[in-house]
Design a protein around this motif. Sequence first.
Motif, PDB file in Angstrom:
ATOM      1  N   ARG A   1       0.831  -1.206   0.000  1.00 25.51           N
ATOM      2  CA  ARG A   1       0.000   0.000   0.000  1.00 25.51           C
ATOM      3  C   ARG A   1       0.866   1.256   0.000  1.00 25.51           C
ATOM      4  N   THR A   2       1.892   1.234   0.841  1.00 27.53           N
ATOM      5  CA  THR A   2       2.776   2.403   0.928  1.00 27.53           C
ATOM      6  C   THR A   2       3.480   2.638  -0.401  1.00 27.53           C
ATOM      7  N   ALA A   3       3.972   1.545  -0.976  1.00 26.06           N
ATOM      8  CA  ALA A   3       4.694   1.685  -2.249  1.00 26.06           C
ATOM      9  C   ALA A   3       3.780   2.244  -3.328  1.00 26.06           C
ATOM     10  N   LEU A   4       2.548   1.784  -3.342  1.00 22.94           N
ATOM     11  CA  LEU A   4       1.614   2.269  -4.353  1.00 22.94           C
ATOM     12  C   LEU A   4       1.255   3.737  -4.145  1.00 22.94           C
ATOM     13  N   PHE A   5       1.213   4.139  -2.876  1.00 24.50           N
ATOM     14  CA  PHE A   5       0.764   5.507  -2.597  1.00 24.50           C
ATOM     15  C   PHE A   5       1.904   6.520  -2.725  1.00 24.50           C
ATOM     16  N   LEU A   6       3.111   6.032  -2.699  1.00 24.04           N
ATOM     17  CA  LEU A   6       4.267   6.940  -2.675  1.00 24.04           C
ATOM     18  C   LEU A   6       4.261   7.980  -3.811  1.00 24.04           C
ATOM     19  N   PRO A   7       4.006   7.587  -5.060  1.00 24.05           N
ATOM     20  CA  PRO A   7       4.028   8.594  -6.135  1.00 24.05           C
ATOM     21  C   PRO A   7       3.021   9.719  -5.923  1.00 24.05           C
ATOM     22  N   VAL A   8       1.964   9.443  -5.191  1.00 24.72           N
ATOM     23  CA  VAL A   8       0.930  10.465  -4.991  1.00 24.72           C
ATOM     24  C   VAL A   8       1.485  11.642  -4.193  1.00 24.72           C
ATOM     25  N   VAL A   9       2.361  11.347  -3.255  1.00 30.85           N
ATOM     26  CA  VAL A   9       2.847  12.424  -2.387  1.00 30.85           C
ATOM     27  C   VAL A   9       4.106  13.096  -2.934  1.00 30.85           C
ATOM     28  N   VAL A  10       4.584  12.611  -4.066  1.00 32.79           N
ATOM     29  CA  VAL A  10       5.769  13.243  -4.659  1.00 32.79           C
ATOM     30  C   VAL A  10       5.320  14.422  -5.522  1.00 32.79           C
ATOM     31  N   SER A  11       6.024  15.520  -5.426  1.00 37.24           N
ATOM     32  CA  SER A  11       5.684  16.716  -6.197  1.00 37.24           C
ATOM     33  C   SER A  11       5.723  16.425  -7.697  1.00 37.24           C
ATOM     34  N   SER A  12       4.812  17.064  -8.411  1.00 35.79           N
ATOM     35  CA  SER A  12       4.758  16.856  -9.862  1.00 35.79           C
ATOM     36  C   SER A  12       6.059  17.279 -10.538  1.00 35.79           C
ATOM     37  N   VAL A  13       6.697  18.291  -9.992  1.00 42.79           N
ATOM     38  CA  VAL A  13       7.959  18.754 -10.585  1.00 42.79           C
ATOM     39  C   VAL A  13       9.013  17.651 -10.478  1.00 42.79           C
ATOM     40  N   VAL A  14       9.065  17.031  -9.303  1.00 40.92           N
ATOM     41  CA  VAL A  14      10.029  15.938  -9.115  1.00 40.92           C
ATOM     42  C   VAL A  14       9.675  14.771 -10.043  1.00 40.92           C
ATOM     43  N   VAL A  15       8.395  14.479 -10.116  1.00 40.30           N
ATOM     44  CA  VAL A  15       7.950  13.392 -10.998  1.00 40.30           C
ATOM     45  C   VAL A  15       8.350  13.706 -12.445  1.00 40.30           C
ATOM     46  N   GLY A  16       8.122  14.951 -12.854  1.00 40.42           N
ATOM     47  CA  GLY A  16       8.440  15.350 -14.227  1.00 40.42           C
ATOM     48  C   GLY A  16       9.911  15.196 -14.536  1.00 40.42           C
ATOM     49  N   PHE A  17      10.757  15.699 -13.653  1.00 49.59           N
ATOM     50  CA  PHE A  17      12.199  15.606 -13.898  1.00 49.59           C
ATOM     51  C   PHE A  17      12.665  14.148 -13.887  1.00 49.59           C
ATOM     52  N   THR A  18      12.093  13.380 -12.960  1.00 49.04           N
ATOM     53  CA  THR A  18      12.490  11.974 -12.868  1.00 49.04           C
ATOM     54  C   THR A  18      12.146  11.230 -14.162  1.00 49.04           C
ATOM     55  N   TRP A  19      10.932  11.459 -14.637  1.00 51.75           N
ATOM     56  CA  TRP A  19      10.515  10.747 -15.845  1.00 51.75           C
ATOM     57  C   TRP A  19      11.194  11.289 -17.098  1.00 51.75           C
ATOM     58  N   ALA A  20      11.576  12.556 -17.073  1.00 55.70           N
ATOM     59  CA  ALA A  20      12.345  13.083 -18.210  1.00 55.70           C
ATOM     60  C   ALA A  20      13.652  12.305 -18.329  1.00 55.70           C
ATOM     61  N   PHE A  21      14.222  11.979 -17.180  1.00 58.81           N
ATOM     62  CA  PHE A  21      15.444  11.172 -17.194  1.00 58.81           C
ATOM     63  C   PHE A  21      15.135   9.746 -17.656  1.00 58.81           C
ATOM     64  N   ILE A  22      14.047   9.193 -17.134  1.00 62.25           N
ATOM     65  CA  ILE A  22      13.694   7.816 -17.520  1.00 62.25           C
ATOM     66  C   ILE A  22      13.477   7.718 -19.029  1.00 62.25           C
ATOM     67  N   TYR A  23      12.858   8.759 -19.602  1.00 65.60           N
ATOM     68  CA  TYR A  23      12.532   8.735 -21.036  1.00 65.60           C
ATOM     69  C   TYR A  23      13.683   9.194 -21.931  1.00 65.60           C
ATOM     70  N   ASN A  24      14.775   9.683 -21.336  1.00 66.24           N
ATOM     71  CA  ASN A  24      15.879  10.185 -22.151  1.00 66.24           C
ATOM     72  C   ASN A  24      16.311   9.122 -23.168  1.00 66.24           C
ATOM     73  N   PRO A  25      16.289   9.474 -24.452  1.00 63.66           N
ATOM     74  CA  PRO A  25      16.566   8.441 -25.465  1.00 63.66           C
ATOM     75  C   PRO A  25      18.018   7.969 -25.467  1.00 63.66           C
ATOM     76  N   GLN A  26      18.917   8.733 -24.904  1.00 59.64           N
ATOM     77  CA  GLN A  26      20.327   8.335 -24.917  1.00 59.64           C
ATOM     78  C   GLN A  26      20.713   7.524 -23.689  1.00 59.64           C
ATOM     79  N   ALA A  27      20.440   8.090 -22.523  1.00 62.94           N
ATOM     80  CA  ALA A  27      20.924   7.448 -21.307  1.00 62.94           C
ATOM     81  C   ALA A  27      19.800   7.139 -20.335  1.00 62.94           C
ATOM     82  N   GLY A  28      18.563   7.234 -20.798  1.00 65.93           N
ATOM     83  CA  GLY A  28      17.425   7.038 -19.906  1.00 65.93           C
ATOM     84  C   GLY A  28      17.261   5.606 -19.453  1.00 65.93           C
TER      85      GLY A  28
END
Lengths: 306, 482
Positions: free
Chosen positions: A116-143
């Motif tokens: 439950r905690t693991a599932l809920f964790l993304p909810v409490v993370v700021s959208s800005v942090v989520v955005g930057f994190t996923w920008a890295f995940i999606y990076n076509p070179q080193a993501g």
Amino acid sequence: MPHPISSTWRRFARRHKLNSGLLFVLPALAAYLLYVAWPTVSIFEMSLYDWDGVSATQSFVGLQNYVELFTQDRAFRLSIRNNVLWAIFATTVPLVFGFLLAYTLNQRLRFRNLYRTALFLPVVVSSVVVGFTWAFIYNPQAGLLSTTLAALGLRALDRAWLGDPGIAIYSVIVVALWQSLGAWVVIYLAALQSVPDEIYDSAAIDGAGFWQKMIFIAFPLTRFTTAVLIILSLISAVKTFDLVYLLTRGGPYHASEVMALGVYQQAFKLNHHGYASALSVVLLLIGTAVTIVQLRLYAHAEESHE
Amino acid sequence: VAVLSPIVETTRRGLAANFQVRDSATGAGRTVTRRIFVRRAGLLIGAVAGLLGAGVARTERVQAAPGRLASGRLTVWGWPTGIILAVVDESGKDVLVETFKADTGIELELVKYDYKDYPPALKTALPAGTGPDAVLTDWDAMGPLWDFLMPLDEMAVKEWGDNWNEQFTEPATSEMALVDAQNARYLPGNMQLLGWPLYWIEDFQKAGIDAASLKTWADMEAAVGKLKLAGLQPFLGSGANWQIVDWFQSLVEVSAPGKIEEVQRGSGKFTDPDMVEAFKLHAKVHNEWMQSGVAGAEAAVPIDGFSAQHACAMVMAAAGTPWFNFLGSDNPTIREAINNRWGTFLLPQSKGLAATDAGVAIVKGTKNQDAAWEYVKWTTTGHGAELIAKNTAQPMGFKKIQPGKRGTPFDRNLAEPLFAALQHPTANKFRRILAPEVYQALADTLPGVITAQITAEEAAAEVQEALEKSFQGAGQKWLRRS
């Protein structure tokens, strides 16, 4: 002798069944009119002008901004499509998977609270942090995504996740789903815990299994929660902005543009405040339509709940 | 609906004629008659209306005289660019602010916005009078906001005499005149050049390329081919708006040198074949020379990737002098690379593109005008400018200030060619995109061409349309049809 104004007021109030209660709400009403109603009306007015947002001169253009919006603006058409896509995915996917996960987590499982905690964790993370994190995940070179696919020998599946116009909006929606799923699960869990165990026990005696109990007992008995979640999700879809702004800025070439981002771009990037106001009016009308549906669904759900 | 409904409902329910209130201390109840209530409610509404009215009046007063109250601290807004980014001492500490205080006695606060957030921040603050005392200026950010900046001519004449602007380089003064030919709205800070790729010297050696021999666009294409054969990605790029547009501006200098000026003066069009060619070149460079997926994603400035991964041989967008800040980078890999291992060359067939990276201006109506002028002078022509030029090796718009030598191969490989180009008499004037509408249209459409959503011709038509609109815009005084 009573004061003539007082007498007039009494007669008026009696005739119209008014009393002092009305005056109690006047301060709040005044604030509402000043800070909500008046700016809203101003947006309507401003949408009829051509204005850069800072100059003293504003040119009246009538409905030209609306005509342009509906006839010439490719970005607007794409943003409508993307908002609709967003609404569809942001409601159906969490509805299915959120309910399924919540129902599963409502069973007696080991490490249930951890899940439950693991599932809920993304909810409490700021959208800005989520955005930057996923920008890295999606990076076509080193993501993370591309390198993982390469490590698994699945390089053929690799894409320009945010740079390909065919999939950019879906890539952003995936992030939104990842972020919101936990909230659906937690709310569904709360609803499921209010379903009496006796009903499940009775069904079990009648031979119902895991899936039958979920489909024929749990889901119908949480329909009020489902209605609320869908409504909130739809409203959120209409006004979505942050993740698109952080990940793609609506690009490439408006492929992932959404309406709220369009308002921002027109007003603050292009200095087209009149046009941005027209866009805001359309956004407001859509939001109002969704709200009306929301109120009716609430009423319907409440009735059926009672 | 959601707000009004409860209000109306409350009113409907509260229809009782008089009502009782209970004193919480004594517990005694008493009746509030309608008359008493009306008087008290009237007073309350009057007080609320008075407060709101005062607020409105205050707002109008502030709008009439924008600027901060004199507070003993001078606030300057900008983005993390050369002129405010850092001046580091031997220990690596940024001493820009404390040096200004030591020189002038004025407390300084530098607020650095991410560049993409800077124009909205200015647009929100300057008209409302909630902005800083001074700002960094850039064409892409200002638009109609130039009118919120104080004319500086009178102060400059008092300081340096009638011909004060001759003390600045020609590219710098010609840009200043475009904003307001009669009265400068900013003083030029550091200068930049576009169209100059940075490259790894060892990569070029490995691929057998001599940068000095690249004279034509065909030479450039051949060099890219050699890099690919050597297993190297030729260019590292990014989908960030400013990098997309900087590349376009640089490529116009290849396909249609000087034409950005003609187009923006109305004597040419983006739809002219040589300008359309720049859109095509741009797509080719991004699709064939850069890493996949470069368009669309709001990727970060690729300096880290360029220096650390060493996966790409060249990087260009906004290369040149502003990047000299990386000489003092915290990252030792970057510091070592820029000092020792990178070279630069001008894109073949281009004359280059010199421009002011950041101007420094005073916000109209600031209460700290004198302090702001001290800062403007200090950072563009005074001790601050000397420190910036010495510490970051950046050329400044003020002629007397010379960039410092590093004593590393950087001086020969990067600083000398760029500084020489900046001093060149034919260095460009007015070859930048000046209107935010056009800038944004390019930032929108160029990725569309890269990803084949639209053709170069369609993109050019869309950008031309944006230009036509900006000709009619109220704030675009500097765009003139010839």
